[in-house]
Enzyme design. Structure first.
Site, PDB file in Angstrom:
ATOM      1  N   CYS A   3       0.878  -1.385  -0.161  1.00 53.71           N
ATOM      2  CA  CYS A   3      -0.252  -0.172  -0.082  1.00 53.71           C
ATOM      3  C   CYS A   3       0.882   1.355  -0.230  1.00 53.71           C
ATOM      4  O   CYS A   3       2.031   1.562   0.651  1.00 53.71           O
ATOM      5  CB  CYS A   3      -0.964   0.064   1.116  1.00 53.71           C
ATOM      6  SG  CYS A   3      -1.616   1.203   1.005  1.00 53.71           S
ATOM      7  N   ASN A  85     -13.177   9.771  -2.507  1.00 54.67           N
ATOM      8  CA  ASN A  85     -13.421   9.384  -2.988  1.00 54.67           C
ATOM      9  C   ASN A  85     -13.971   7.684  -3.016  1.00 54.67           C
ATOM     10  O   ASN A  85     -12.935   6.902  -2.036  1.00 54.67           O
ATOM     11  CB  ASN A  85     -12.873   9.179  -4.362  1.00 54.67           C
ATOM     12  CG  ASN A  85     -13.010  10.357  -4.474  1.00 54.67           C
ATOM     13  OD1 ASN A  85     -13.682  10.816  -4.879  1.00 54.67           O
ATOM     14  ND2 ASN A  85     -11.468  10.807  -5.206  1.00 54.67           N
ATOM     15  N   HIS A  98      -8.235   8.001   2.540  1.00 57.02           N
ATOM     16  CA  HIS A  98      -7.978   9.713   2.645  1.00 57.02           C
ATOM     17  C   HIS A  98      -8.232  10.631   1.986  1.00 57.02           C
ATOM     18  O   HIS A  98      -9.894  10.118   1.675  1.00 57.02           O
ATOM     19  CB  HIS A  98      -6.526   9.996   1.178  1.00 57.02           C
ATOM     20  CG  HIS A  98      -7.367   9.405   0.114  1.00 57.02           C
ATOM     21  ND1 HIS A  98      -6.560   8.142  -0.392  1.00 57.02           N
ATOM     22  CD2 HIS A  98      -7.278   9.897  -0.986  1.00 57.02           C
ATOM     23  CE1 HIS A  98      -7.506   7.684  -1.672  1.00 57.02           C
ATOM     24  NE2 HIS A  98      -7.514   9.117  -1.920  1.00 57.02           N
ATOM     25  N   HIS A 100      -9.005  14.714   0.317  1.00 61.39           N
ATOM     26  CA  HIS A 100      -8.631  15.235  -0.912  1.00 61.39           C
ATOM     27  C   HIS A 100      -9.099  16.916   0.042  1.00 61.39           C
ATOM     28  O   HIS A 100      -9.531  17.019   0.572  1.00 61.39           O
ATOM     29  CB  HIS A 100      -9.258  15.232  -1.401  1.00 61.39           C
ATOM     30  CG  HIS A 100      -8.884  14.000  -2.483  1.00 61.39           C
ATOM     31  ND1 HIS A 100      -7.390  13.810  -3.332  1.00 61.39           N
ATOM     32  CD2 HIS A 100      -9.587  12.861  -2.398  1.00 61.39           C
ATOM     33  CE1 HIS A 100      -7.318  13.295  -3.997  1.00 61.39           C
ATOM     34  NE2 HIS A 100      -8.943  11.690  -3.587  1.00 61.39           N
TER      35      HIS A 100
HETATM   36  P1  5GP Z   1      -7.834   8.393  -4.827  1.00 57.98           P
HETATM   37  O1  5GP Z   1      -7.980   9.127  -6.541  1.00 57.98           O
HETATM   38  O2  5GP Z   1      -7.999   7.373  -4.757  1.00 57.98           O
HETATM   39  O3  5GP Z   1      -9.380   9.824  -4.860  1.00 57.98           O
HETATM   40  O4  5GP Z   1      -6.712   9.422  -5.145  1.00 57.98           O
HETATM   41  C1  5GP Z   1      -5.708   8.733  -4.998  1.00 57.98           C
HETATM   42  C2  5GP Z   1      -4.883  10.343  -4.806  1.00 57.98           C
HETATM   43  O5  5GP Z   1      -3.478  10.030  -5.058  1.00 57.98           O
HETATM   44  C3  5GP Z   1      -4.585  10.958  -6.126  1.00 57.98           C
HETATM   45  O6  5GP Z   1      -5.134  12.479  -6.393  1.00 57.98           O
HETATM   46  C4  5GP Z   1      -2.961  11.032  -6.421  1.00 57.98           C
HETATM   47  O7  5GP Z   1      -2.698  11.699  -7.456  1.00 57.98           O
HETATM   48  C5  5GP Z   1      -2.555  10.768  -5.012  1.00 57.98           C
HETATM   49  N1  5GP Z   1      -1.244   9.617  -5.292  1.00 57.98           N
HETATM   50  C6  5GP Z   1      -1.003   8.677  -5.542  1.00 57.98           C
HETATM   51  N2  5GP Z   1      -0.305   8.272  -5.763  1.00 57.98           N
HETATM   52  C7  5GP Z   1       0.869   9.402  -5.228  1.00 57.98           C
HETATM   53  C8  5GP Z   1       1.846   9.393  -4.792  1.00 57.98           C
HETATM   54  O8  5GP Z   1       2.886   8.201  -4.456  1.00 57.98           O
HETATM   55  N3  5GP Z   1       2.235  10.531  -3.563  1.00 57.98           N
HETATM   56  C9  5GP Z   1       1.518  12.104  -3.537  1.00 57.98           C
HETATM   57  N4  5GP Z   1       1.470  12.400  -2.777  1.00 57.98           N
HETATM   58  N5  5GP Z   1       0.208  11.398  -4.143  1.00 57.98           N
HETATM   59  C10 5GP Z   1      -0.264  10.103  -4.584  1.00 57.98           C
HETATM   60 ZN    ZN Z   2      -2.411   1.668   3.646  1.00 57.60          ZN
END
Ligand code: 5GP
Ligand code: ZN
Length: 112
Positions: A3, A85, A98, A100
């Protein structure tokens, strides 16, 4: 477990950190969707909103305290959006809970 957010929380992968305490970490999103875009995560692995229950929901209240604290520190006086999300239809791409936080531009509503 493989993860990326657990690895970031453990310091095994780099991130641009904003805030950290025993239970949470906040860092800038690698692919920002607004001039300010950071993520706040619990350090313990929770898959997503669909895995929140009576025994782990306290972290959600704490994360919102952290968000409000960071927003004050970053002077997000004009407002911001908090987004989580969940699952495929929700557009979740990282399976570690997480939040945002997006700011410094006007955001459309409803989302697409
Ligand atoms: P989700 O699409 O799951 O709501 O959001 C995941 C977020 O994590 C995305 O906005 C993506 O840009 C960010 N993200 C994915 N991998 C990494 C990473 O390795 N480092 C950082 N800082 N953000 C990440
Ligand atoms: Zn995790």
């Amino acid at each position: 477990m493989d993860c990326i957010f657990c690895k970031i929380a453990a310091g095994e992968m780099p991130s641009n950190k904003i805030y950290e305490d025993e239970e949470t970490l906040a860092f800038y999103d690698v692919s920002p969707q607004a001039p300010v875009h950071f993520l706040v995560i619990p350090k313990t692995h929770i898959r997503g909103v669909d895995e929140i229950n009576e025994s782990n929901s306290g972290i959600v209240a704490h994360i919102y305290e952290v968000i409000a604290h960071i927003a004050r520190q970053l002077d997000l006086d004009n407002g911001y959006r908090v987004v989580t999300n969940c699952g495929d239809d929700g557009g979740q791409t990282v399976g570690h809970l997480h939040f945002h936080v997006l700011a410094k531009r006007t955001l459309a509503w409803p989302p697409g």
